[in-house]
Design a protein around this motif. Structure first.
Motif, mmCIF file in Angstrom:
data_model
loop_
_atom_site.group_PDB
_atom_site.id
_atom_site.type_symbol
_atom_site.label_atom_id
_atom_site.label_comp_id
_atom_site.label_asym_id
_atom_site.label_seq_id
_atom_site.Cartn_x
_atom_site.Cartn_y
_atom_site.Cartn_z
ATOM 1 N N GLN A 135 -1.478 11.781 1.666
ATOM 2 C CA GLN A 135 -2.221 10.535 1.506
ATOM 3 C C GLN A 135 -2.059 9.610 2.713
ATOM 4 O O GLN A 135 -2.988 8.897 3.091
ATOM 5 N N ASP A 143 2.612 1.610 -3.384
ATOM 6 C CA ASP A 143 1.700 2.041 -4.442
ATOM 7 C C ASP A 143 1.392 3.535 -4.333
ATOM 8 O O ASP A 143 1.305 4.236 -5.356
ATOM 9 N N GLN A 144 1.231 4.019 -3.109
ATOM 10 C CA GLN A 144 0.941 5.444 -2.934
ATOM 11 C C GLN A 144 2.132 6.305 -3.350
ATOM 12 O O GLN A 144 1.960 7.360 -3.964
ATOM 13 N N THR A 195 0.828 -1.214 0.000
ATOM 14 C CA THR A 195 0.000 0.000 0.000
ATOM 15 C C THR A 195 0.855 1.254 0.000
ATOM 16 O O THR A 195 0.613 2.189 -0.791
ATOM 17 N N VAL A 253 2.479 12.585 -1.086
ATOM 18 C CA VAL A 253 2.583 11.286 -0.402
ATOM 19 C C VAL A 253 2.205 11.419 1.071
ATOM 20 O O VAL A 253 1.433 10.617 1.611
#
Length: 285
Positions: free
Chosen positions: A162, A78-79, A75, A159
């Protein structure tokens, strides 16, 4: 003149005086120390439980080891890759070493109660260098390097925005408070057990009291840790993306917990054996 009855009475008195008193062969029952054992059991249960928590769920090294090669690592990767792609940075620029470094940064910051603030400057600098090597063919060397600074700021902002969700913030605060409380319990119960151990040694009931404390500690802590390990995946059922990770870390938690409890059981069995045979060995010497 002494009569026969007087002579008989004197002989019986002399026989009674020369006969040693008959001792009771039944061993004296051990004294009970209910209040002492109650506090000692409570201290030992909390001490072992706090030691388990500090070695597992509240230990960033333990969590980092479990996070690697898990869905959480995917995860975060991917971010980061998604943010890089927005600015035309290829996925191949992010290496495994970068990923491990970012994970270490994120977990360390969460476990210190801080917001996640990842630094991707090393990645963006490599991206700028790669762009320079391509642009140099057209006489535009240095353009990529000049843009890498602004790129780094933009990527870091995207980033970190998020990753710093309310859930992560609550998790960081919860971990920080749990660590403070657990460390306090560890220190207080450790000091309490040390005092009780000295008193038990002076009172000559160390093996008796601490073996009983150990039995209850194995039972209670074993039940608590087993319950935590079984319920955790069920509580994470509403988060399907992280159910596998919660199950993974629960298994690792129970493995460490039962290893620690097993050591307590070994010491308890040793104390029970000493209670049964140690006194006889000492009495023979």
């Amino acid at each position: 003149m002494t009569t026969r009855s007087e002579i008989r009475a004197q002989r019986e008195a002399a026989a009674q005086a020369s006969t040693p008193p008959v001792t009771d062969s039944v061993p004296v029952a051990e004294k009970s120390h209910h209040f002492f054992n109650l506090w000692g059991t409570l201290f030992l249960i909390l001490f072992v439980l706090s030691m388990i928590l500090n070695a597992t769920l509240l230990n960033p090294k333990f969590v980092l080891h479990e996070v690697k090669n898990s869905v959480v690592e995917t995860t975060i990767t991917d971010q980061v890759n998604g943010a890089l792609e927005r600015y035309g940075v290829p996925n191949s620029i992010l290496t495994d070493k970068d990923t491990d470094h970012l994970l270490t940064q994120a977990i360390t910051q969460v476990y210190t109660g801080k917001n996640i603030h990842l630094d991707l400057s090393a990645v963006t600098q490599r991206a700028g260098a790669a762009a320079d090597s391509q642009l140099a063919q057209y006489g535009l060397a240095g353009v990529g390097g000049a843009a890498s600074s602004a790129l780094s700021q933009n990527v870091n902002s995207v980033v970190n925005a998020q990753l710093n969700t309310p859930t992560v913030a609550n998790l960081a605060n919860g971990i920080h408070l749990a660590k403070v409380a657990t460390n306090m319990v560890f220190m207080v119960t450790g000091i309490g057990l040390a005092v009780l151990a000295v008193l038990a040694i002076l009172g000559r009931h160390f093996a008796q009291s601490f073996s009983r404390m150990g039995i209850w500690t194995v039972i209670v802590d074993g039940a608590l840790c087993g319950t935590i390990g079984k319920l955790a995946p069920q509580l994470a059922a509403d988060q399907p993306d992280y159910t596998a990770f919660v199950a993974q870390i629960s298994t690792a938690f129970m493995r460490t917990a039962f290893t620690t409890i097993g050591l307590v059981l070994v010491v308890t069995i040793a104390l029970l054996i000493w209670r049964m045979f140690g006194r006889h060995l000492l009495s023979r010497r």
